[in-house]
Design a protein around this motif. Sequence first.
Motif, PDB file in Angstrom:
ATOM      1  N   ALA A   1       0.827  -1.208   0.000  1.00 15.39           N
ATOM      2  CA  ALA A   1       0.000   0.000   0.000  1.00 15.39           C
ATOM      3  C   ALA A   1       0.860   1.257   0.000  1.00 15.39           C
ATOM      4  O   ALA A   1       0.619   2.198  -0.760  1.00 15.39           O
ATOM      5  N   LYS A   2       1.887   1.274   0.839  1.00 14.83           N
ATOM      6  CA  LYS A   2       2.737   2.465   0.945  1.00 14.83           C
ATOM      7  C   LYS A   2       3.543   2.702  -0.334  1.00 14.83           C
ATOM      8  O   LYS A   2       3.634   3.830  -0.827  1.00 14.83           O
ATOM      9  N   ILE A   3       4.131   1.626  -0.846  1.00 12.35           N
ATOM     10  CA  ILE A   3       4.963   1.778  -2.040  1.00 12.35           C
ATOM     11  C   ILE A   3       4.133   2.213  -3.235  1.00 12.35           C
ATOM     12  O   ILE A   3       4.526   3.096  -4.005  1.00 12.35           O
ATOM     13  N   LEU A   4       2.952   1.616  -3.397  1.00 16.41           N
ATOM     14  CA  LEU A   4       2.100   2.000  -4.522  1.00 16.41           C
ATOM     15  C   LEU A   4       1.581   3.421  -4.358  1.00 16.41           C
ATOM     16  O   LEU A   4       1.490   4.165  -5.336  1.00 16.41           O
ATOM     17  N   ALA A   5       1.235   3.806  -3.149  1.00 11.54           N
ATOM     18  CA  ALA A   5       0.787   5.186  -2.925  1.00 11.54           C
ATOM     19  C   ALA A   5       1.888   6.161  -3.327  1.00 11.54           C
ATOM     20  O   ALA A   5       1.629   7.198  -3.953  1.00 11.54           O
ATOM     21  N   GLY A   6       3.144   5.836  -2.978  1.00  6.18           N
ATOM     22  CA  GLY A   6       4.268   6.686  -3.347  1.00  6.18           C
ATOM     23  C   GLY A   6       4.473   6.758  -4.847  1.00  6.18           C
ATOM     24  O   GLY A   6       4.692   7.830  -5.407  1.00  6.18           O
ATOM     25  N   ARG A   7       4.397   5.603  -5.521  1.00  4.34           N
ATOM     26  CA  ARG A   7       4.540   5.574  -6.981  1.00  4.34           C
ATOM     27  C   ARG A   7       3.454   6.399  -7.651  1.00  4.34           C
ATOM     28  O   ARG A   7       3.699   7.130  -8.609  1.00  4.34           O
ATOM     29  N   ARG A   8       2.247   6.272  -7.144  1.00  2.00           N
ATOM     30  CA  ARG A   8       1.113   6.957  -7.757  1.00  2.00           C
ATOM     31  C   ARG A   8       1.183   8.468  -7.509  1.00  2.00           C
ATOM     32  O   ARG A   8       0.612   9.247  -8.260  1.00  2.00           O
ATOM     33  N   ARG A   9       1.875   8.886  -6.461  1.00  2.00           N
ATOM     34  CA  ARG A   9       2.130  10.318  -6.264  1.00  2.00           C
ATOM     35  C   ARG A   9       3.249  10.784  -7.192  1.00  2.00           C
ATOM     36  O   ARG A   9       3.182  11.856  -7.774  1.00  2.00           O
ATOM     37  N   TYR A  10       4.278   9.985  -7.285  1.00  2.00           N
ATOM     38  CA  TYR A  10       5.468  10.386  -8.045  1.00  2.00           C
ATOM     39  C   TYR A  10       5.194  10.485  -9.544  1.00  2.00           C
ATOM     40  O   TYR A  10       5.606  11.445 -10.199  1.00  2.00           O
ATOM     41  N   PHE A  11       4.505   9.487 -10.107  1.00  2.00           N
ATOM     42  CA  PHE A  11       4.287   9.452 -11.551  1.00  2.00           C
ATOM     43  C   PHE A  11       2.989  10.164 -11.956  1.00  2.00           C
ATOM     44  O   PHE A  11       2.225   9.660 -12.758  1.00  2.00           O
ATOM     45  N   GLY A  12       2.743  11.346 -11.417  1.00  2.00           N
ATOM     46  CA  GLY A  12       1.561  12.089 -11.826  1.00  2.00           C
ATOM     47  C   GLY A  12       0.352  11.522 -11.130  1.00  2.00           C
ATOM     48  O   GLY A  12      -0.141  10.462 -11.449  1.00  2.00           O
ATOM     49  N   HIS A  13      -0.159  12.213 -10.156  1.00  2.00           N
ATOM     50  CA  HIS A  13      -1.046  11.685  -9.132  1.00  2.00           C
ATOM     51  C   HIS A  13      -2.229  10.850  -9.628  1.00  2.00           C
ATOM     52  O   HIS A  13      -2.968  11.248 -10.525  1.00  2.00           O
ATOM     53  N   LYS A  14      -2.390   9.665  -8.989  1.00  2.00           N
ATOM     54  CA  LYS A  14      -3.606   8.856  -9.096  1.00  2.00           C
ATOM     55  C   LYS A  14      -3.992   8.456  -7.676  1.00  2.00           C
ATOM     56  O   LYS A  14      -3.114   8.119  -6.876  1.00  2.00           O
ATOM     57  N   PRO A  15      -5.272   8.477  -7.339  1.00  4.87           N
ATOM     58  CA  PRO A  15      -5.672   8.306  -5.933  1.00  4.87           C
ATOM     59  C   PRO A  15      -5.487   6.899  -5.379  1.00  4.87           C
ATOM     60  O   PRO A  15      -5.620   5.904  -6.080  1.00  4.87           O
ATOM     61  N   THR A  16      -5.175   6.853  -4.092  1.00  2.00           N
ATOM     62  CA  THR A  16      -5.110   5.619  -3.310  1.00  2.00           C
ATOM     63  C   THR A  16      -6.039   5.791  -2.114  1.00  2.00           C
ATOM     64  O   THR A  16      -5.808   6.663  -1.272  1.00  2.00           O
ATOM     65  N   ILE A  17      -7.081   4.989  -2.063  1.00  9.25           N
ATOM     66  CA  ILE A  17      -8.072   5.078  -0.982  1.00  9.25           C
ATOM     67  C   ILE A  17      -7.701   4.117   0.140  1.00  9.25           C
ATOM     68  O   ILE A  17      -7.454   2.939  -0.096  1.00  9.25           O
TER      69      ILE A  17
END
Length: 477
Positions: A324-340
């Motif tokens: 969860a943490k790693i994917l949330a970070g990736r999704r912030r870094y590569f142009g934001h996509k939400p993580t609920i």
Amino acid sequence: MSFLDHVVDADAITHPNRYLLIATSGGLNQQRTGITDAVVAARILNATLVVPKLDQKSFWKDSSDFSEIFDVDWYISSLANDVKIIKSLPRRRGKTWIPRNMRVPRKCSERCYQNRVLPVLLKRHAIQLTKFDYRLANKLDTQLQKLRCRVNYHALKFTDPILRMGEKLVHRMRMKSKHFIALHLRFEPDMLAFSGCYYGGGDKERKELGAIRKRWKTLHASNPDKERRHGKCPLTPKEVGLMLRALGYGSDVHIYVASGEVYDGEDTLAPLKALFPNFYTKETLASKEELEPFSSFSSRMAALDFIVCDESDVFVTNNNGNMAKILAGRRRYFGHKPTIRPNAKKLYRLFLNQTTMSWEAFASKMRTFQRGFMGEPKEVRPGRGEFHENPHTCICEDSEAKAKKNSGPRKYGKGYDALGDDIPSDYQNVDDEPELPDPDDDGDQDGPQEKGQFNETGMDYDELTNEEPELEEILSD
């Protein structure tokens, strides 16, 4: 200067006769944190890094080595200007070189490595840091943080067979629907056993999960109601489904579920499938023959789920573990996509009282309680949380990523007003479930430990080979 620019050439700073080996710990995503931080540790020590060794003895018992999961040549070449990396430790005087095993404290800072590790490295010339996960401080010098990002987001790539299969799964989801949600369900028997929560399964559940708990001496009995009140219990599949419906995702939404063997199988999944009939997993999207090269290896299967979750329009996690943490970070870094993330602490009481309120009231409270947990672009302030989850140093200076940021979570489906008419008629309370603890946080340990705990160098020499895995290793992927 670009974020990807390298400040000092590795050849100019790497000292001869300094070799750092890393033995990672836990499942795929926990090991990923160690692989990333290993490069930074080698840079701090001006040492040559030997390609990290993957944990093959943990709960998951995956025999894969580094090169069977990650593109090792790309890892080495793309970081050549930062750290010198080799595939194996050279022989010494014609004989196999046995490095000294050591362990650093959790969250060890740059000064901690220089004070604790460097003196031993200068004496022994080759050391192996064991159980290497979260052994590097969260906050580091800016250039070291940027190096972390170069490793995690650019140098660490899955092998071509994993990438091809992962992309195939993503393509098949896109063929079914332009947009889809990915859910990391994390409702396997081991998770439920370790959480210490109770899920309403009576004596059968107590016996089955109790048997799993007995395998670990350090797993203490807990108070299930207290765990739930404190938000330590993941939601059941049904509760996850109700949460998503209350947040505005209609029954027409396509959902990909990343999961191993779910506890009680189809009986547990049935309510979620009723709420979201367009329900898919890697096993339903691909044939047995296609998955055969991966199916006997838990980390390779987890890598496929990782790829699909990363590419999803909305990622939903049922715990706050490493994936969860790693994917949330990736999704912030590569142009934001939400993580609920479920606000489990507040949702506990909401689910407890759900049968006493109308659907409209339940949905309204759900939306209120989930504020701050919806993965909005500025939801987490710079410097807050784990660096792997919130790599703010890199995001702030990566103009390409900034330009891609969108306005927040997308909603696909029928919307709030159309939800009530197709909620199953058996809408009722169900017993809550477990979440997983964060990794140990011992703080940035710079100074010497208490007398007797370490040897004269301040290091914990690790001579044990069959020690019991730490609890978070099992819980957190």
